[in-house]
Every structure is written in C-alpha cells, then in structure tokens.
Write an enzyme that holds these catalytic residues in place. Structure first.
Site, mmCIF file in Angstrom:
data_model
loop_
_atom_site.group_PDB
_atom_site.id
_atom_site.type_symbol
_atom_site.label_atom_id
_atom_site.label_comp_id
_atom_site.label_asym_id
_atom_site.label_seq_id
_atom_site.Cartn_x
_atom_site.Cartn_y
_atom_site.Cartn_z
ATOM 1 N N SER A 138 75.954 6.224 56.624
ATOM 2 C CA SER A 138 76.338 5.235 55.631
ATOM 3 C C SER A 138 77.780 4.818 55.863
ATOM 4 O O SER A 138 78.558 5.548 56.498
ATOM 5 C CB SER A 138 76.201 5.829 54.224
ATOM 6 O OG SER A 138 76.830 5.030 53.243
ATOM 7 N N TYR A 151 78.165 12.287 47.761
ATOM 8 C CA TYR A 151 77.461 11.428 48.716
ATOM 9 C C TYR A 151 78.362 11.130 49.911
ATOM 10 O O TYR A 151 77.940 11.213 51.064
ATOM 11 C CB TYR A 151 77.037 10.131 48.021
ATOM 12 C CG TYR A 151 76.179 9.227 48.873
ATOM 13 C CD1 TYR A 151 74.817 9.464 49.025
ATOM 14 C CD2 TYR A 151 76.725 8.111 49.514
ATOM 15 C CE1 TYR A 151 74.019 8.634 49.803
ATOM 16 C CE2 TYR A 151 75.936 7.274 50.290
ATOM 17 C CZ TYR A 151 74.590 7.543 50.432
ATOM 18 O OH TYR A 151 73.809 6.719 51.207
#
Length: 279
Positions: A138, A151
């Site tokens: 990501s 995250y």
C-alpha cells in the site's frame, strides 16, 4: 511469466481485490486457489469461474490453516506457481494512545504476519516451480499513518518482507515483488473512510492522492506485475513519482499533517470518542 496454466494461490479471495484478481487471472488462463475465511462465499466465486477454480478455507492468523490450504491446493492443481498475499483488514480510526491494544495487534496479525504465514505455507511448491511471490502492499508503506498506525506499520513491514524475499529467493530462480496500491473502491476503503475522523484526514490531503481507483485497475496492475516478475509495481499513476521522491515527500507530508488544523481537530475528536466508548 505466461499465466496460462499457472496456479495462483490468492488469499482474501472472497471479495474486493482478491476476487477480481482471481477473475482476471482465470480469464488469462490461470488456475486459481481461492483462499479465505468463509468457504461458502469462496465457493460462490469458484462456481462462477468454473473449471480451474477451487475454494479453500483458511484464516491467515493460523499457520496451520494456511498450510492445510496450501497442501489441498497442491493436491487439487498439482502445485502452486504464484502466491498473491492479499488478505487484509482496516483498523478503527483511533490514535495510538486510544486504540484498543487488541485492535492494534489484530491488524498487524492479519496485515503483516498473515502475509508472512501465507508465503511460508505455499513457498515450498513455488520454489519447486520457480514461481513468483506478490505481496499486496500500500501507499501506507510510506504515507503517514495518522489514525491508521497499525495498518501503516503492517504495510511498511510488508515492504521489507518483499525486499528480503526478492534477494533470498533469487538463487532459487524464484522472484518476489510488492504492489504499492493507492485507495481502491472496495468495502475496505469505504468502511475506513465512513468514520468522520478518517474522512477529515483524507480531506487534508490533495484529492489526487485519495481518489479511489477501480478494483479492476488494481487487479490488472497486480497481474501485469506477476507476468513481468516485477520487483515493484504501483497504481494509480501518481504513486510512482512519490515513491521515487519518498525521502522528500514523506517529510513534507508529515509537516503538512502536523500543522493542519482539520487533522488536529480530527485527532482530538477521535480520542474523545474513544474515551467515551471506553467509559
């Protein structure tokens, strides 16, 4: 790598990016092992795809589950050529000071350790077939993780795992890479930004960086990277220049967020809401 006839072991395959990657890989002639927590949902997709698709139940928090799924996939298809470590979750939009420890650690358990367990479970067959490992990363590998620290921590760890694998597997003729993906129009992103504090942080960042790409575009980027055995792939287009200038862009981004009143107010609201919930 020509995907025709190759076997892809895809975690998080029930919906979102995992499911669309499976559909498009299958359309390119690949056979797909659909791996996830809910067998019934996976089976619907397997039935939709037909011959060359099979569903295997496994939670990425369990190394034993993943080993069993990998063994069953090998028994079904004869081996595994490509690992697509995709399973992931989004944490609640809380600060490090207020997030429940279990929520923080569960996110890391799924998003980082789940990828490590996936690779470890299926790697012996990939080694035998001189295949490829693709970790779904990501932009949060280098974006500031305000209100999404677990995250971001996980995706930074996934980046390092991919880099190590790339070097360690090279003597065996196996390649590895990471996909740096921006926001995708999936339930995961929509649920995350449904929270007002997360939405406030999103508004503080230029819109080009938070505009969602289609799940189809993300899946095509993943599959194209596998076919090229790429060390890294990024999507949408603006991610690549930011990666190239990350030493500059990350410090600028931190400074912008640090001095943005909307972000500071969002942090205060998130902490207040978390404390009220705890009480």
């Amino acid at each position: 790598m020509d995907l025709d006839g190759k076997v892809l072991f895809i975690t998080g395959a029930a919906r979102g990016l995992g499911a669309e990657t499976a559909r498009r890989a299958h359309a390119r002639g690949a056979r797909v092992a659909l791996v996830g927590r809910t067998l019934a949902t996976l089976q619907v997709l397997a039935d939709e795809l037909g011959s060359g698709a099979a569903a295997f139940e496994a939670d990425v928090t369990s190394a034993e589950n993943l080993r069993r799924a990998a063994d069953d996939a090998i028994a079904t298809f004869g081996g595994i050529d490509v690992i697509v470590a995709n399973a992931g979750i989004a944490p609640p939009s809380h600060t490090v000071a207020t997030i429940a420890p279990d929520a923080f650690e569960h996110t890391v358990e799924v998003d980082l350790l789940g990828q490590w367990r996936t690779v470890r479970a299926a790697l012996p067959s990939v080694l035998e077939r001189r295949g490829h490992v693709l970790l779904v990363g990501s932009i949060y590998a280098f974006f500031n993780g305000v209100l999404a620290a677990p995250y971001a921590v996980s995706k930074a760890g996934v980046e390092q795992l991919a880099r190590a694998l790339r070097v360690e597997l090279a003597p065996h003729g196996v390649t590895a890479g990471i996909a740096y993906l921006g926001f995708i129009d999936t339930d995961l992103a929509n649920d995350a930004f449904a929270d007002e504090a997360a939405a406030a942080v999103r508004r503080a960042v230029p819109g080009i960086f938070t505009k969602e790409m289609t799940v189809g575009a993300a899946a095509d980027a993943v599959l194209d990277a596998i076919e090229r055995r790429a060390a890294r792939v990024s999507a949408p287009g603006w991610v690549r220049p930011l990666l190239a200038m990350r030493s500059l862009t990350t410090s600028v981004m931190d400074d912008v967020l640090l001095h943005n009143r909307g972000v500071q107010a969002a942090i205060t609201r998130a902490e207040t809401a978390a404390r009220q919930t705890d009480s």
